[in-house]
Design an enzyme around this catalytic site. Structure first.
Site, PDB file in Angstrom:
ATOM      1  N   ASP A 119       0.622  -1.243  -0.295  1.00 36.29           N
ATOM      2  CA  ASP A 119       0.124   0.066   0.072  1.00 36.29           C
ATOM      3  C   ASP A 119       1.138   1.150  -0.104  1.00 36.29           C
ATOM      4  OD1 ASP A 119      -2.775   1.654   0.701  1.00 36.29           O
ATOM      5  OD2 ASP A 119      -1.983   1.617   2.142  1.00 36.29           O
TER       6      ASP A 119
ATOM      7  N   ASP B 292       0.036   5.023   0.893  1.00 32.89           N
ATOM      8  CA  ASP B 292      -0.426   6.439   2.343  1.00 32.89           C
ATOM      9  C   ASP B 292      -0.214   5.516   3.889  1.00 32.89           C
ATOM     10  OD1 ASP B 292      -0.783   8.910   0.473  1.00 32.89           O
ATOM     11  OD2 ASP B 292      -2.745   7.573   0.193  1.00 32.89           O
TER      12      ASP B 292
HETATM   13  P1  B16 Z   1      -7.039   9.789  -3.469  1.00 35.60           P
HETATM   14  P2  B16 Z   1      -3.641   4.032   0.213  1.00 35.60           P
HETATM   15  C1  B16 Z   1      -5.770   6.527   0.085  1.00 35.60           C
HETATM   16  O1  B16 Z   1      -4.692   5.228  -0.043  1.00 35.60           O
HETATM   17  C2  B16 Z   1      -5.497   6.952   1.943  1.00 35.60           C
HETATM   18  O2  B16 Z   1      -5.025   5.855   2.690  1.00 35.60           O
HETATM   19  C3  B16 Z   1      -6.942   7.523   1.276  1.00 35.60           C
HETATM   20  O3  B16 Z   1      -7.152   7.675   2.681  1.00 35.60           O
HETATM   21  C4  B16 Z   1      -7.454   8.171   0.654  1.00 35.60           C
HETATM   22  O4  B16 Z   1      -8.404   8.455   1.300  1.00 35.60           O
HETATM   23  C5  B16 Z   1      -7.505   7.487  -0.359  1.00 35.60           C
HETATM   24  O5  B16 Z   1      -6.401   6.795  -0.895  1.00 35.60           O
HETATM   25  C6  B16 Z   1      -8.078   7.382  -1.760  1.00 35.60           C
HETATM   26  O6  B16 Z   1      -7.635   9.199  -2.059  1.00 35.60           O
HETATM   27  O7  B16 Z   1      -8.028  11.395  -2.801  1.00 35.60           O
HETATM   28  O8  B16 Z   1      -5.475  10.166  -3.781  1.00 35.60           O
HETATM   29  O9  B16 Z   1      -7.201   9.176  -4.691  1.00 35.60           O
HETATM   30  O10 B16 Z   1      -3.736   4.648   1.647  1.00 35.60           O
HETATM   31  O11 B16 Z   1      -4.517   2.951  -0.587  1.00 35.60           O
HETATM   32  O12 B16 Z   1      -2.666   4.242  -0.472  1.00 35.60           O
HETATM   33 MG    MG Z   2      -2.759   3.411   3.695  1.00 33.42          MG
END
Ligand code: B16
Ligand code: MG
Length: 223
Positions: A11, A13
């Site tokens: 993953d 974030d």
């Molecule tokens: P975006 P990951 C996720 O990333 C985040 O953890 C989550 O908080 C966020 O809402 C989601 O991506 C969508 O992000 O708005 O940038 O498309 O943890 O799956 O890498």
């Molecule tokens: Mg994450």
């Protein structure tokens, strides 16, 4: 059946960099425009959840219903704020030890890919200086269903052509761990959130303190 370690999916974030606070700031700003104050406790429930899924939760908590056009407008606004928050991300924002852990995988010929729910993942992984390390990237722009659906990880595994039962998914969110388990992967929690252990095969809390040998030993213990 005992498991081995053939491949890894990371993953982004919360696992390779920490952008959770930047998402929080942007969602809280949007919430305030709707007359809703997003608390840090509630924000935790948004971890790993897609942009559209996060907005739906915030609207539910705010007691608001909006049509699809309005929702899209709000998501675009939130993302504009978020993009300015991530503007200054750089190599300094890699989580400590993450690149060194990738080095260990390289030395042991273990392939690895990225499985992120973020539509900004390709931008972020480039900014933090890790894009060249990932031959396989699946992100929020490539999938129909967000975590806890396993689509993002299944798609990554299919690109990597790896054995799912012997592939680790490293995840900092409960939604992501549920997705990994549903997909049949080895679900490894990353972080200190006490809720992770309910959904993970095992949990690690830092790259700096973790060696590949330890991970292999923990994988071998999975029933
Ligand atoms: P975006 P990951 C996720 O990333 C985040 O953890 C989550 O908080 C966020 O809402 C989601 O991506 C969508 O992000 O708005 O940038 O498309 O943890 O799956 O890498
Ligand atoms: Mg994450």
């Amino acid at each position: 059946m005992s498991r081995g370690l053939d491949a890894c999916i990371f993953d982004l974030d919360g696992v390779l960099t920490d952008t959770a606070d930047l998402h929080f700031k942007s969602w809280r700003r949007l919430g305030r425009e709707l007359g809703y104050e997003l608390s840090s406790e509630k924000n935790r429930e948004l971890k790993g959840v897609s942009r559209a899924g996060s907005l739906d939760l915030i609207l539910k908590w705010a007691g608001r219903e909006l049509d699809d056009g309005e929702k899209q407008r709000l998501m675009d606004r939130k993302n504009q704020w978020y993009l300015s928050e991530i503007e200054n991300l750089g190599e300094k924002d890699q989580l400590p030890g993450a690149a060194a852990f990738l080095d260990q995988l390289d030395r042991n010929n273990i392939p690895y890919g990225l499985g992120s729910g973020s539509k900004n993942a390709r931008t972020i992984v480039k900014k933090i200086g890790l894009a060249h390390r990932f031959n396989w990237v699946v992100d929020g722009t490539d999938v129909q269903k967000g975590k806890p659906d396993p689509e993002v990880f299944l798609k990554a595994a299919s690109l990597m052509d790896c054995e799912i039962a012997n592939t680790i998914v490293f995840e900092d969110s409960v939604a992501g761990l549920i997705a990994a388990r549903k997909g049949g992967f080895i679900a490894v929690g990353f972080g200190t959130d006490a809720n992770l252990s309910d959904h993970a095969h095992f949990v690690i809390d830092s790259w700096e303190k973790t060696s590949l040998d330890e991970i292999r030993a923990l994988v071998a213990e999975i029933n």
